[in-house]
Design a protein around this motif. Structure first.
Motif, short mmCIF file in Angstrom:
data_model
loop_
_atom_site.label_atom_id
_atom_site.label_comp_id
_atom_site.label_asym_id
_atom_site.label_seq_id
_atom_site.Cartn_x
_atom_site.Cartn_y
_atom_site.Cartn_z
N VAL A 46 -1.44 1.32 -5.87
CA VAL A 46 -0.75 0.64 -4.80
C VAL A 46 0.53 -0.02 -5.31
O VAL A 46 1.52 -0.15 -4.59
N LYS A 47 0.54 -0.42 -6.57
CA LYS A 47 1.66 -1.13 -7.13
C LYS A 47 2.72 -0.23 -7.78
O LYS A 47 3.71 -0.71 -8.28
N GLY A 225 -1.47 -1.12 9.81
CA GLY A 225 -2.10 0.01 9.14
C GLY A 225 -1.45 1.36 9.35
O GLY A 225 -1.92 2.36 8.84
N LYS A 257 3.87 -8.33 3.37
CA LYS A 257 3.08 -7.84 4.50
C LYS A 257 2.56 -6.43 4.25
O LYS A 257 2.20 -5.71 5.19
N ALA A 258 2.51 -6.02 2.98
CA ALA A 258 2.09 -4.66 2.65
C ALA A 258 0.68 -4.35 3.14
O ALA A 258 0.41 -3.25 3.64
N GLU A 259 -0.23 -5.31 3.02
CA GLU A 259 -1.60 -5.08 3.46
C GLU A 259 -1.66 -4.88 4.97
O GLU A 259 -2.34 -3.99 5.48
N GLN A 260 -0.94 -5.71 5.70
CA GLN A 260 -0.91 -5.56 7.16
C GLN A 260 -0.33 -4.21 7.56
O GLN A 260 -0.86 -3.53 8.45
N GLY A 262 -0.26 -1.53 5.79
CA GLY A 262 -1.04 -0.42 5.26
C GLY A 262 -0.32 0.33 4.15
O GLY A 262 -0.70 1.46 3.82
N ARG A 264 0.78 2.04 0.95
CA ARG A 264 0.10 2.54 -0.25
C ARG A 264 1.07 3.10 -1.27
O ARG A 264 0.78 3.12 -2.46
#
Length: 294
Positions: A46-47, A225, A257-260, A262, A264
Motif C-alpha cells: 500500500v505504501k 472505496g 484519506k487514502a483508507e476512505q 480505498g 492501494r
C-alpha cells in the motif's frame, strides 16, 4: 515484435548517456532513495511509490529493459504500463522480475478492450496485473452529451464481468473533460453512478481533477472505496503540470484519506516532462515522504 536496440545504435547510446547521468546523481545523493525504498518495502505494498511509464515513453521506445532498470534504480517498486512496446507478456514479466518490480496495472485503449479483451486478460495474468484501466477517450468516443457516457457505462459493466471472473479488476482513468459539465450533466457522475461499483473502479488523476475544479476529498467522501488507484501529478499556480512536490496540490491531505478512498496503488506521472530523470527522482522523493508520514 519490436526488438531492443543494439548497443551501438544512436538511440541506445543516447539512452545510456541519460541513464548514467541519472545514476551518477543518485550516487552523489548518498543513496537516500534506496533508504526510502527499503522503508517502503518493509511497510507493505500500500505504501509503495509507483511510476506510470508513460512518463518515460520515449525511453521505453528505445529500450524497455534499460528503462525498467533505471526506474528500479531510482527506488520505485511499482510501475504502470501504457503499452508493451512490442514485447510479449512473458518478456515483460521476466524484465519485471529481474528488476524487483511489480506492475499492478496497465492502461488499455477502448478499441483494444473491444477487439481483444480475452488476450488483454491473458497477458495481464502472465505479467501480474491486478487492474486493467481504460485511460482515455477520443473526442469521437466522448461525444457532446452524457448519452455516450451512458452507453459507455453499460459497455464498461460488460467488459468488467469477464475481467472479474479472471480475478482482475477494471478501472477508469479520468482527464478533466469527464469532470466538466456537458449537455445533460457531468460525465463522471454518469460513470460513477451507472457502472457497478464492485465491477468498475476508478483511477483518479489528481492533477486533472484539480484542473477541472473538483476537490478529490469530496469525491472520496461521496464514493468511499471506489478509488484503488491514483495518478500523482502536481500543478503550478498558473495551472501548468509540474514535478510532484514543486506545485500547489496538497498531497498530504489527499493521502490522509487514502483508507476512505480505498487507495492501494499510487503512480507518479508527468505527461510532458522536459527532464525525465529529474522528474522521476523528484516525484519519488516527494511522494515517498508523504506516504512515509501517513
Amino acid at each position: 515484435m519490436i526488438t531492443t536496440p543494439n548497443l551501438l545504435s544512436p538511440g541506445r547510446r543516447q539512452f545510456l548517456q541519460q541513464s548514467c547521468v541519472g545514476i551518477a546523481a543518485l550516487t552523489v545523493l548518498g543513496n537516500p532513495l534506496q533508504a526510502l525504498a527499503a522503508s517502503q518495502s518493509s511497510s507493505g505494498s500500500v505504501k509503495k511509490t509507483g511510476l506510470q511509464l508513460y512518463t518515460l515513453r520515449d525511453m521505453m521506445e528505445k529500450s524497455v529493459a534499460d528503462t525498467l532498470k533505471l526506474v528500479a534504480g531510482v527506488g520505485y517498486g511499482d510501475v504502470e504500463f501504457a503499452g508493451y512496446f512490442g514485447h510479449s507478456a512473458a518478456d515483460i514479466r521476466k524484465l519485471l522480475d529481474a528488476n524487483g518490480l511489480a506492475a499492478p496495472s496497465v492502461h488499455v485503449p477502448l478499441e483494444v478492450l473491444r477487439s481483444a479483451l480475452p488476450q488483454v486478460i491473458k497477458d495481464a495474468k502472465v505479467i501480474g496485473h491486478q487492474y486493467i484501466v481504460l485511460p482515455w477517450l477520443s473526442e469521437e468516443q466522448r461525444g457532446d452529451s452524457v448519452d455516450n457516457y451512458k452507453k459507455l457505462a453499460v459497455e464498461l459493466n460488460g467488459f468488467a464481468k469477464p475481467i472479474k471472473d479472471a480475478g482482475l479488476q477494471l478501472a477508469y482513468h479520468n482527464h478533466d473533460f469527464e469532470l466538466l459539465p456537458v449537455k445533460g450533466g457531468v460525465p463522471y457522475d454518469v460513470l460513477l453512478g451507472e457502472t457497478d461499483q464492485d465491477l468498475v473502479k476508478m483511477e483518479l488523476d489528481l492533477f486533472w481533477a484539480v484542473k477541472a475544479g473538483v476537490d478529490p476529498l469530496k469525491l472520496f467522501a461521496a464514493n468511499p472505496g471506489r478509488f484503488p488507484l491514483v495518478h500523482v501529478k502536481d500543478m503550478a499556480k498558473d495551472g501548468a503540470m509540474v514535478d510532484v512536490g514543486t506545485g500547489t496540490i496538497d498531497f498530504k491531505a489527499i493521502f490522509a484519506k487514502a483508507e476512505q478512498a480505498g487507495i492501494r496503488h499510487q503512480f507518479i506521472e508527468h505527461d510532458n516532462s522536459n527532464n525525465r530523470i529529474t522528474t522521476i527522482r523528484q516525484g519519488y522523493q516527494a511522494l515517498s515522504q508523504v506516504l512515509k508520514n501517513i
